[in-house]
Motif scaffolding. Sequence first.
Motif, PDB file in Angstrom:
ATOM      1  N   ARG A   1       0.918  -1.272   0.087  1.00  9.48           N
ATOM      2  CA  ARG A   1       0.130  -0.058  -0.005  1.00  9.48           C
ATOM      3  C   ARG A   1       0.961   1.107   0.001  1.00  9.48           C
ATOM      4  O   ARG A   1       0.217   2.264  -0.125  1.00  9.48           O
ATOM      5  CB  ARG A   1      -0.940  -0.035   1.137  1.00  9.48           C
ATOM      6  CG  ARG A   1      -2.109  -0.902   1.225  1.00  9.48           C
ATOM      7  CD  ARG A   1      -3.097  -0.684   0.313  1.00  9.48           C
ATOM      8  NE  ARG A   1      -4.046  -1.404   0.182  1.00  9.48           N
ATOM      9  CZ  ARG A   1      -5.032  -1.726  -0.788  1.00  9.48           C
ATOM     10  NH1 ARG A   1      -4.864  -1.064  -1.941  1.00  9.48           N
ATOM     11  NH2 ARG A   1      -6.208  -2.391  -0.720  1.00  9.48           N
ATOM     12  N   SER A   2       2.003   1.357   0.212  1.00  8.00           N
ATOM     13  CA  SER A   2       2.889   2.113   0.473  1.00  8.00           C
ATOM     14  C   SER A   2       4.332   2.039  -0.349  1.00  8.00           C
ATOM     15  O   SER A   2       4.490   0.817  -0.854  1.00  8.00           O
ATOM     16  CB  SER A   2       3.122   2.795   1.810  1.00  8.00           C
ATOM     17  OG  SER A   2       3.605   1.737   2.649  1.00  8.00           O
ATOM     18  N   PHE A   3       5.262   2.926  -0.433  1.00 10.40           N
ATOM     19  CA  PHE A   3       6.521   2.896  -0.948  1.00 10.40           C
ATOM     20  C   PHE A   3       7.859   3.081  -0.023  1.00 10.40           C
ATOM     21  O   PHE A   3       7.532   3.424   1.092  1.00 10.40           O
ATOM     22  CB  PHE A   3       6.883   4.146  -1.893  1.00 10.40           C
ATOM     23  CG  PHE A   3       5.749   3.962  -3.006  1.00 10.40           C
ATOM     24  CD1 PHE A   3       5.735   3.111  -3.857  1.00 10.40           C
ATOM     25  CD2 PHE A   3       4.812   5.140  -3.222  1.00 10.40           C
ATOM     26  CE1 PHE A   3       4.865   3.161  -5.025  1.00 10.40           C
ATOM     27  CE2 PHE A   3       3.932   5.153  -4.248  1.00 10.40           C
ATOM     28  CZ  PHE A   3       3.874   4.182  -5.130  1.00 10.40           C
ATOM     29  N   GLU A   4       8.849   2.496  -0.597  1.00 15.89           N
ATOM     30  CA  GLU A   4       9.942   2.647   0.558  1.00 15.89           C
ATOM     31  C   GLU A   4      11.083   3.000  -0.444  1.00 15.89           C
ATOM     32  O   GLU A   4      10.958   2.990  -1.840  1.00 15.89           O
ATOM     33  CB  GLU A   4      10.581   1.141   1.027  1.00 15.89           C
ATOM     34  CG  GLU A   4       9.698   0.639   2.074  1.00 15.89           C
ATOM     35  CD  GLU A   4       9.983  -0.682   2.224  1.00 15.89           C
ATOM     36  OE1 GLU A   4      11.064  -1.195   1.723  1.00 15.89           O
ATOM     37  OE2 GLU A   4       9.586  -1.104   3.446  1.00 15.89           O
ATOM     38  N   ARG A   5      11.971   3.777   0.076  1.00 14.77           N
ATOM     39  CA  ARG A   5      13.383   3.956  -0.711  1.00 14.77           C
ATOM     40  C   ARG A   5      14.406   3.929   0.175  1.00 14.77           C
ATOM     41  O   ARG A   5      14.379   4.275   1.163  1.00 14.77           O
ATOM     42  CB  ARG A   5      13.495   5.666  -1.273  1.00 14.77           C
ATOM     43  CG  ARG A   5      14.743   5.729  -1.902  1.00 14.77           C
ATOM     44  CD  ARG A   5      14.647   7.287  -2.647  1.00 14.77           C
ATOM     45  NE  ARG A   5      14.440   8.304  -1.687  1.00 14.77           N
ATOM     46  CZ  ARG A   5      14.435   9.627  -1.943  1.00 14.77           C
ATOM     47  NH1 ARG A   5      14.345  10.038  -3.186  1.00 14.77           N
ATOM     48  NH2 ARG A   5      14.323  10.838  -1.143  1.00 14.77           N
ATOM     49  N   ASP A   6      15.410   2.942  -0.209  1.00 17.47           N
ATOM     50  CA  ASP A   6      16.585   2.587   0.474  1.00 17.47           C
ATOM     51  C   ASP A   6      16.116   1.812   1.879  1.00 17.47           C
ATOM     52  O   ASP A   6      16.528   2.135   3.066  1.00 17.47           O
ATOM     53  CB  ASP A   6      17.555   3.805   0.989  1.00 17.47           C
ATOM     54  CG  ASP A   6      18.215   4.529  -0.325  1.00 17.47           C
ATOM     55  OD1 ASP A   6      18.360   3.711  -1.337  1.00 17.47           O
ATOM     56  OD2 ASP A   6      18.529   5.783   0.167  1.00 17.47           O
ATOM     57  N   LYS A   7      14.831   1.145   1.765  1.00 19.76           N
ATOM     58  CA  LYS A   7      14.412   0.346   3.045  1.00 19.76           C
ATOM     59  C   LYS A   7      13.869   1.331   3.987  1.00 19.76           C
ATOM     60  O   LYS A   7      13.464   0.775   5.188  1.00 19.76           O
ATOM     61  CB  LYS A   7      15.602  -0.655   3.432  1.00 19.76           C
ATOM     62  CG  LYS A   7      15.953  -1.648   2.514  1.00 19.76           C
ATOM     63  CD  LYS A   7      16.785  -2.566   2.783  1.00 19.76           C
ATOM     64  CE  LYS A   7      17.463  -3.623   2.082  1.00 19.76           C
ATOM     65  NZ  LYS A   7      18.399  -4.449   2.591  1.00 19.76           N
TER      66      LYS A   7
END
Length: 424
Positions: free
Chosen positions: A9-15
């Motif tokens: 449902r959401s995003f990550e960047r670099d965990k």
Amino acid sequence: MITVSKNKRSFERDKKPFFYLADTVWSAFTNVSLEEWEYYLTQRKYQGFNVLQINTLPQWDRSGSDLNLYPFPTEDNQVFRFSTWNQEYFDRAKVMCRMAAEKGFELALVLLWSNYVPDTWASRLKDCNVMEYDFLEELVDKQYETFDEFKPVYIISGDTDFDTDRSIAYYKKVMDRICQLSPDTLKTLHIKGRLEEIPEVFLDQMDFYMYQSGHNAQNPAMPYLLARRYYDEYPKKPVINSEPCYEQMGFSRRMYGRFSRRDIRRAAWLSILSGACAGITYGAHGVWSWHKAGKAFGSLLGEGFDAPMPWEDAVKFPGAWDYGYLKYLFETYQWDHLIPIIDVCENGTEEIRVARSEDDSFVLIYVPSNTTVRLRGDYSGYRFIVIDLAERKVLYPDVDFHDGKSFVKMHNLEEDVLIIGKRV
């Protein structure tokens, strides 16, 4: 590079959690000088934006420009010959992407806007630049060669509908090719305003959904109706309102009026609390088309918006700070996935939207006009605050609990508010 979180449902960047806050600057590669670009990037970075949505090809309804730099040969800066490449255009676009990346921005790049595709609403209005089907693979190869080092989000379509099998086939070919060349980057579709249907053939290849609540003043419910549809009825993926009403955009279809700072704030919060919680896109009328004083404005076509402000004024519209503040709240309170709560509000309107955090530690309520909020359920275990979203004042409301219900009493703030209840 942005990735989809495990919760889908959401995003990550670099965990780490990544709230997608994009600005719409569709016409960047044709209209913006490098000096202007440096100023723009600095301004948007200050305001908290972390994604830029750009059309890799000339935007069909862009404002006039003296740069006269295009990816294909043209004699009038409008009609293109899809024969040879203007390498200078792509080299310069890469420089602009590198400048953005160095300031921490992610790129979301449109590969094929609807006016380049047959049988779409845009090409029916202006069909001079419809591409040949056999040219598409060469186009995507060029886009991949130019931009993939930045690991962008690839937006396959721009402002499109899917009226015929032929138009679907165009986009499917582009989707297939970029998935083959760049399998690890995120892919999605940017669809036309108020569209509720995505052809099933794309669903397995899409990593998240973009809908467009759009610029039509006669459809004020679109931000939450479309969010609910894509959240509830499609395979589980992040959802974003990728084109809510733009600040100071004239109402579409030549209807008199413009969207205010409050209008665009409303569109954002209605979307976020109704299922489109992975992020939000902002737009300023004058930035997306990169308008300059004295230049022609191209959107007398299509939906017929009134003229924009010059970009120097539009980049300073106050609503951009409101969207940055929205992102600040998500990051500060560490909200990740917000779950819409349906049928909990007893005020008799769908304009008041309610959502909760995944662990039930927070309940959020957006209230566009001041009133006592009546909630079905006992929220006595929560401490409530009210935030004036225009002036960012914080108020501590009176709250009553009886008969298994909760009543957040009417306050004395004058603007739309976000009520935050935190479990104690």
